[in-house]
Motif scaffolding. Sequence first.
Motif, PDB file in Angstrom:
ATOM      1  N   SER A 186      -7.022  90.624  19.740  1.00  0.00           N
ATOM      2  CA  SER A 186      -6.212  90.343  20.553  1.00  0.00           C
ATOM      3  C   SER A 186      -5.683  88.713  19.457  1.00  0.00           C
ATOM      4  O   SER A 186      -5.895  89.051  18.514  1.00  0.00           O
ATOM      5  CB  SER A 186      -6.015  89.311  21.875  1.00  0.00           C
ATOM      6  OG  SER A 186      -7.130  88.056  21.247  1.00  0.00           O
ATOM      7  N   ARG A 187      -4.242  88.976  19.906  1.00  0.00           N
ATOM      8  CA  ARG A 187      -3.464  88.342  19.232  1.00  0.00           C
ATOM      9  C   ARG A 187      -3.102  86.689  19.644  1.00  0.00           C
ATOM     10  O   ARG A 187      -3.153  87.058  21.474  1.00  0.00           O
ATOM     11  CB  ARG A 187      -1.843  88.717  18.769  1.00  0.00           C
ATOM     12  CG  ARG A 187      -1.901  90.048  18.330  1.00  0.00           C
ATOM     13  CD  ARG A 187      -0.197  90.619  18.603  1.00  0.00           C
ATOM     14  NE  ARG A 187      -0.460  92.180  17.387  1.00  0.00           N
ATOM     15  CZ  ARG A 187      -0.330  91.493  16.195  1.00  0.00           C
ATOM     16  NH1 ARG A 187       0.012  90.668  15.662  1.00  0.00           N
ATOM     17  NH2 ARG A 187       0.037  92.515  16.093  1.00  0.00           N
ATOM     18  N   ARG A 210      -9.044  97.554  15.335  1.00  0.00           N
ATOM     19  CA  ARG A 210      -7.666  97.467  14.972  1.00  0.00           C
ATOM     20  C   ARG A 210      -6.441  97.006  16.023  1.00  0.00           C
ATOM     21  O   ARG A 210      -6.336  97.474  16.881  1.00  0.00           O
ATOM     22  CB  ARG A 210      -7.017  98.211  13.818  1.00  0.00           C
ATOM     23  CG  ARG A 210      -5.824  98.605  13.880  1.00  0.00           C
ATOM     24  CD  ARG A 210      -5.601 100.342  13.219  1.00  0.00           C
ATOM     25  NE  ARG A 210      -3.937 100.307  13.180  1.00  0.00           N
ATOM     26  CZ  ARG A 210      -2.424 100.491  13.712  1.00  0.00           C
ATOM     27  NH1 ARG A 210      -3.083 101.035  14.998  1.00  0.00           N
ATOM     28  NH2 ARG A 210      -1.563 101.145  13.278  1.00  0.00           N
ATOM     29  N   ILE A 211      -5.685  96.015  15.258  1.00  0.00           N
ATOM     30  CA  ILE A 211      -4.455  96.146  16.781  1.00  0.00           C
ATOM     31  C   ILE A 211      -2.704  95.994  16.249  1.00  0.00           C
ATOM     32  O   ILE A 211      -2.682  95.362  15.394  1.00  0.00           O
ATOM     33  CB  ILE A 211      -4.348  95.031  17.831  1.00  0.00           C
ATOM     34  CG1 ILE A 211      -3.308  94.070  19.089  1.00  0.00           C
ATOM     35  CG2 ILE A 211      -4.246  93.267  16.243  1.00  0.00           C
ATOM     36  CD1 ILE A 211      -3.702  92.767  19.315  1.00  0.00           C
ATOM     37  N   SER A 212      -2.170  97.152  16.514  1.00  0.00           N
ATOM     38  CA  SER A 212      -1.042  96.970  16.421  1.00  0.00           C
ATOM     39  C   SER A 212      -0.085  96.210  17.418  1.00  0.00           C
ATOM     40  O   SER A 212      -0.215  95.004  17.765  1.00  0.00           O
ATOM     41  CB  SER A 212       0.051  98.213  16.766  1.00  0.00           C
ATOM     42  OG  SER A 212       0.566  98.497  18.339  1.00  0.00           O
ATOM     43  N   PRO A 249       0.464  96.337  11.598  1.00  0.00           N
ATOM     44  CA  PRO A 249      -1.081  96.120  12.281  1.00  0.00           C
ATOM     45  C   PRO A 249      -1.740  95.536  11.998  1.00  0.00           C
ATOM     46  O   PRO A 249      -1.458  95.073  10.655  1.00  0.00           O
ATOM     47  CB  PRO A 249      -1.624  97.358  12.370  1.00  0.00           C
ATOM     48  CG  PRO A 249      -0.998  98.423  11.341  1.00  0.00           C
ATOM     49  CD  PRO A 249       0.233  97.791  11.007  1.00  0.00           C
ATOM     50  N   GLY A 277       0.526  95.164  20.173  1.00  0.00           N
ATOM     51  CA  GLY A 277      -0.717  95.569  21.455  1.00  0.00           C
ATOM     52  C   GLY A 277      -1.459  96.364  20.970  1.00  0.00           C
ATOM     53  O   GLY A 277      -2.348  96.406  22.032  1.00  0.00           O
ATOM     54  N   SER A 278      -0.439  97.867  21.252  1.00  0.00           N
ATOM     55  CA  SER A 278      -2.235  98.393  21.241  1.00  0.00           C
ATOM     56  C   SER A 278      -3.458  98.793  20.499  1.00  0.00           C
ATOM     57  O   SER A 278      -3.166  97.586  19.601  1.00  0.00           O
ATOM     58  CB  SER A 278      -1.269 100.071  20.322  1.00  0.00           C
ATOM     59  OG  SER A 278      -0.295 100.087  21.222  1.00  0.00           O
ATOM     60  N   THR A 279      -4.176  98.886  21.083  1.00  0.00           N
ATOM     61  CA  THR A 279      -5.580  98.675  19.983  1.00  0.00           C
ATOM     62  C   THR A 279      -6.700  99.619  19.653  1.00  0.00           C
ATOM     63  O   THR A 279      -6.648 100.852  21.022  1.00  0.00           O
ATOM     64  CB  THR A 279      -6.606  97.620  21.287  1.00  0.00           C
ATOM     65  OG1 THR A 279      -6.581  98.020  22.106  1.00  0.00           O
ATOM     66  CG2 THR A 279      -6.008  96.215  21.048  1.00  0.00           C
ATOM     67  N   THR A 291     -13.214  92.739  21.633  1.00  0.00           N
ATOM     68  CA  THR A 291     -11.884  92.454  21.730  1.00  0.00           C
ATOM     69  C   THR A 291     -10.996  91.865  20.718  1.00  0.00           C
ATOM     70  O   THR A 291     -11.561  90.771  20.927  1.00  0.00           O
ATOM     71  CB  THR A 291     -11.941  91.790  23.569  1.00  0.00           C
ATOM     72  OG1 THR A 291     -12.532  92.292  24.623  1.00  0.00           O
ATOM     73  CG2 THR A 291     -10.022  92.063  24.211  1.00  0.00           C
TER      74      THR A 291
END
Length: 115
Positions: free
Chosen positions: A70-71, A50-52, A33, A55-57, A68
């Motif tokens: 994002s990747r 946080r983003i895994s 993450p 894609g979980s946030t 927001t």
Amino acid sequence: QVQLVESGGGLVQAGGSLRLSCAASGNIFGTGPMAWYRQAPGKQRDFVARISTGGSTNYADSVRERFTISRDPAKNTIDLQMNSLKPDDTAVYYCFAFRLGSYYWGQGTQVTVSS
């Protein structure tokens, strides 16, 4: 050696938007993450988002529905889109990763929101 580099900070009026980016050396984004933190003057550094790898946030209550994370695979960055900015959002924003027992922080990017 992992290096995180933030960009995109600046001065904006309340209600405005900014987009922060975090670039990294190596493939650190795909190995765990990533997160954004912020630190206002005289205050502790606080979690923002946080983003895994899947894609979980997760978001701090204070920014949920406005920010927001994002990747961006094309740019190989982790971005933080910040909308409806408030003066309380003024802080230095840091990109963060924790890998194999080591903490990695970027140098930070200043966000200033004027009222």
